[in-house]
Design a protein around this motif. Structure first.
Motif, PDB file in Angstrom:
ATOM      1  N   ILE A 175       0.814  -1.231   0.000  1.00 34.13           N
ATOM      2  CA  ILE A 175       0.000   0.000   0.000  1.00 34.13           C
ATOM      3  C   ILE A 175       0.842   1.274   0.000  1.00 34.13           C
ATOM      4  CG2 ILE A 175      -2.056  -0.997   1.092  1.00 34.13           C
ATOM      5  CD1 ILE A 175      -1.066   0.593   3.654  1.00 34.13           C
ATOM      6  N   LYS A 176       2.164   1.105  -0.032  1.00 38.66           N
ATOM      7  CA  LYS A 176       3.044   2.285   0.076  1.00 38.66           C
ATOM      8  C   LYS A 176       2.674   3.327  -0.985  1.00 38.66           C
ATOM      9  CE  LYS A 176       7.871   3.514   0.713  1.00 38.66           C
ATOM     10  NZ  LYS A 176       7.552   4.864   0.470  1.00 38.66           N
ATOM     11  N   GLY A 177       2.484   4.552  -0.562  1.00 36.66           N
ATOM     12  CA  GLY A 177       2.177   5.637  -1.498  1.00 36.66           C
ATOM     13  C   GLY A 177       0.699   5.834  -1.741  1.00 36.66           C
ATOM     14  N   ARG A 178      -0.121   4.850  -1.332  1.00 36.85           N
ATOM     15  CA  ARG A 178      -1.558   4.953  -1.613  1.00 36.85           C
ATOM     16  C   ARG A 178      -2.237   6.031  -0.759  1.00 36.85           C
ATOM     17  NH1 ARG A 178      -6.071   0.081  -1.493  1.00 36.85           N
ATOM     18  NH2 ARG A 178      -7.875   1.458  -1.254  1.00 36.85           N
ATOM     19  N   TYR A 179      -1.853   6.112   0.506  1.00 38.92           N
ATOM     20  CA  TYR A 179      -2.510   7.035   1.430  1.00 38.92           C
ATOM     21  C   TYR A 179      -1.663   8.277   1.667  1.00 38.92           C
ATOM     22  CZ  TYR A 179      -5.485   3.054   2.335  1.00 38.92           C
ATOM     23  OH  TYR A 179      -6.343   2.013   2.170  1.00 38.92           O
ATOM     24  N   ILE A 180      -2.272   9.424   1.498  1.00 40.35           N
ATOM     25  CA  ILE A 180      -1.583  10.679   1.808  1.00 40.35           C
ATOM     26  C   ILE A 180      -2.111  11.169   3.159  1.00 40.35           C
ATOM     27  CG2 ILE A 180      -1.378  13.112   1.159  1.00 40.35           C
ATOM     28  CD1 ILE A 180      -1.525  12.193  -1.765  1.00 40.35           C
ATOM     29  N   VAL A 181      -1.212  11.354   4.095  1.00 39.10           N
ATOM     30  CA  VAL A 181      -1.632  11.849   5.411  1.00 39.10           C
ATOM     31  C   VAL A 181      -1.989  13.333   5.263  1.00 39.10           C
ATOM     32  CG1 VAL A 181      -0.940  12.255   7.807  1.00 39.10           C
ATOM     33  CG2 VAL A 181      -0.116  10.199   6.599  1.00 39.10           C
ATOM     34  N   THR A 182      -3.189  13.693   5.706  1.00 41.84           N
ATOM     35  CA  THR A 182      -3.615  15.102   5.626  1.00 41.84           C
ATOM     36  C   THR A 182      -3.462  15.799   6.975  1.00 41.84           C
ATOM     37  OG1 THR A 182      -5.892  14.446   6.072  1.00 41.84           O
ATOM     38  CG2 THR A 182      -5.257  14.724   3.746  1.00 41.84           C
ATOM     39  N   HIS A 183      -3.839  15.100   8.048  1.00 39.36           N
ATOM     40  CA  HIS A 183      -3.644  15.642   9.394  1.00 39.36           C
ATOM     41  C   HIS A 183      -3.670  14.511  10.410  1.00 39.36           C
ATOM     42  CE1 HIS A 183      -7.958  15.753   8.537  1.00 39.36           C
ATOM     43  NE2 HIS A 183      -8.232  15.876   9.824  1.00 39.36           N
ATOM     44  N   VAL A 184      -3.168  14.833  11.591  1.00 38.20           N
ATOM     45  CA  VAL A 184      -3.022  13.807  12.626  1.00 38.20           C
ATOM     46  C   VAL A 184      -3.620  14.360  13.911  1.00 38.20           C
ATOM     47  CG1 VAL A 184      -1.361  12.410  13.946  1.00 38.20           C
ATOM     48  CG2 VAL A 184      -0.859  13.002  11.562  1.00 38.20           C
ATOM     49  N   VAL A 185      -4.400  13.526  14.612  1.00 36.03           N
ATOM     50  CA  VAL A 185      -4.895  13.945  15.930  1.00 36.03           C
ATOM     51  C   VAL A 185      -4.034  13.289  17.009  1.00 36.03           C
ATOM     52  CG1 VAL A 185      -6.830  13.860  17.558  1.00 36.03           C
ATOM     53  CG2 VAL A 185      -7.230  14.453  15.161  1.00 36.03           C
ATOM     54  N   PHE A 186      -3.464  14.134  17.840  1.00 36.34           N
ATOM     55  CA  PHE A 186      -2.589  13.683  18.923  1.00 36.34           C
ATOM     56  C   PHE A 186      -3.334  13.831  20.255  1.00 36.34           C
ATOM     57  CE2 PHE A 186       0.209  15.251  15.597  1.00 36.34           C
ATOM     58  CZ  PHE A 186       1.200  14.281  15.534  1.00 36.34           C
ATOM     59  N   ALA A 187      -3.043  12.914  21.181  1.00 40.20           N
ATOM     60  CA  ALA A 187      -3.598  13.020  22.539  1.00 40.20           C
ATOM     61  C   ALA A 187      -2.468  13.463  23.465  1.00 40.20           C
ATOM     62  CB  ALA A 187      -4.168  11.677  22.978  1.00 40.20           C
ATOM     63  N   LEU A 188      -2.461  14.753  23.779  1.00 44.32           N
ATOM     64  CA  LEU A 188      -1.457  15.294  24.708  1.00 44.32           C
ATOM     65  C   LEU A 188      -2.093  15.400  26.096  1.00 44.32           C
ATOM     66  CD1 LEU A 188       0.142  18.033  22.404  1.00 44.32           C
ATOM     67  CD2 LEU A 188       0.702  15.614  22.591  1.00 44.32           C
ATOM     68  N   SER A 189      -1.344  15.927  27.030  1.00 44.79           N
ATOM     69  CA  SER A 189      -1.884  15.957  28.391  1.00 44.79           C
ATOM     70  C   SER A 189      -1.373  17.170  29.167  1.00 44.79           C
ATOM     71  CB  SER A 189      -1.454  14.681  29.117  1.00 44.79           C
ATOM     72  OG  SER A 189      -1.815  14.751  30.469  1.00 44.79           O
TER      73      SER A 189
END
Ligand SMILES: Cc1cc2nc3c(=O)[nH]c(=O)nc-3n(C[C@H](O)[C@H](O)[C@H](O)COP(=O)(O)OP(=O)(O)OC[C@H]3O[C@@H](n4cnc5c(N)ncnc54)[C@H](O)[C@@H]3O)c2cc1C
Length: 346
Positions: A175-189
């Protein structure tokens, strides 16, 4: 907005500073832009890059390079209950260290140990970047992507991304290259959770008070002492992966080292489950006499032999690859271990 450039000079778009060109370079600055890009029409191969800090361009790129400038940091959710996470959404094009700086300033815990790692947020979720006892998977909640095959937006929870050491499902060859990351949700504290067990971090941080900002500052100082600034000397960080070998193989290496360096000598290593042993590639490269050695425009970094640098700033890809091959051959001859690159060859 989508901006397309032809025969783009990539020198400043890869931290190794390889002077190559890309036939077509497409930069976009919103999630919605991805729907307007005709993926079927793009010159092949297609490669999405971030800051180009884990790549070695081996030649001019004959296809299309994509780059995201999706640039936002937004707190999605914050409850006053302790220790509930603070969910933060971050665009793929944000420089990861800018995110770390923002979090430290906000007093949010979670990414301070990852300070000063080059690259962007999108790639961090592909690479599972790590340093000083923390991996980014520890704070990722959800990764949002554009599926270039089905032409739709999808998202993956952290548990579904097969994260391992510098590894994720995004790297699966199928699947390499198939998905483009648009944004990431992080859980900070907001609840303090310092991780100071690594190296001399504790001693460096404690006198100044343990805050995300203090940890970040200490880590930046340590990293600057150890690693070359890519703006001064091109590199892609650790060039090789640390190999994992069987216990018997390790014993052979250790007894040869004791014969050579004295019976009290201890070979650095980390014991892993199932009797496996991880041996630092840097140690082997140093034992083979490569530390600080030059070969044409390329060199092995004098303070950290795992890093190959563009010493003259003018090194050709062939010189980097030539040095890589000679290191691999000498480690194989001395230790019977095949080193594999961590840096992606393009
Ligand atoms: C001096 C130096 C020190 C380093 N130290 C560390 C360290 O301590 N720890 C560590 O883990 N790494 C380290 N690295 C390696 C590097 O910083 C990381 O691998 C980083 O995540 C690369 O980010 P990038 O944005 O430059 O990605 P790139 O190198 O441009 O790309 C890396 C991969 O991600 C893919 N990719 C990029 N953006 C996207 C996207 N939006 N969607 C889908 N795929 C994408 C690319 O196709 C490629 O496969 C270091 C590198 C340098 C130069």
């Amino acid at each position: 907005m989508i901006k397309t450039t032809y025969y783009q000079d990539m020198t400043r778009l890869n931290t190794f500073g390889m002077k190559v060109k890309a036939r077509c370079f497409v930069e976009y600055d919103s999630v919605a832009d991805l729907v307007d890009i005709e993926f079927e029409e793009l010159a092949r191969p297609v490669l999405h890059i971030g800051g180009g800090s884990n790549l070695l361009f081996t030649d001019d790129f004959k296809g299309t390079i994509l780059h995201s400038k999706i640039n936002f940091i937004e707190i999605l959710e914050e409850s006053s209950d302790c220790p509930s996470p603070v969910l933060v959404s971050v665009g793929a094009g944000v420089v990861f260290d800018d995110f770390c700086a923002w979090a430290a300033k906000e007093g949010l815990w979670g990414v301070e140990n990852l300070s000063y790692i080059p690259g962007e947020v999108g790639a961090s979720a592909v690479q599972n970047i790590g340093a000083y006892g923390v991996e980014v998977k520890d704070v990722i909640r959800t990764v949002y992507c554009y599926d270039t095959v089905e032409e739709e937006f999808v998202n993956f929870d952290v548990e579904d991304l097969g994260y391992g050491y510098r590894d994720s499902a995004f790297k699966d060859p199928e699947i390499k290259g198939r998905y483009i990351v648009t944004h990431v949700v992080f859980a900070l504290s907001r609840t303090p959770q310092p991780k100071l067990d690594y190296g001399h971090l504790k001693a460096a941080v404690e006198p100044n008070g343990v805050t995300p900002e203090a940890i970040r500052k200490a880590i930046i100082k340590i990293r600057k002492e150890k690693l070359p600034e890519t703006s001064v000397m091109g590199s892609a960080g650790s060039f090789f992966k640390n190999p994992v070998i069987g216990a018997e193989h390790f014993e052979r290496i250790e007894s040869a080292a004791k014969a050579e360096l004295g019976q009290d000598y201890k070979v650095p290593h980390y014991d892993l489950p199932d009797g496996l042993v991880k041996v630092p590639a840097a140690w082997m490269i140093e034992q083979c006499g490569w530390k600080g050695r030059r070969s044409g425009g390329a060199a092995v970094w004098e303070k950290q032999p795992l890093v190959i640098v563009n010493y003259t700033g003018e090194a050709f890809p062939e010189e980097i690859i030539g040095l890589e091959r000679r290191i691999v051959a000498s480690v194989k001859a001395k230790f019977d271990i095949e080193l594999h690159p961590e840096v992606e060859h393009i």
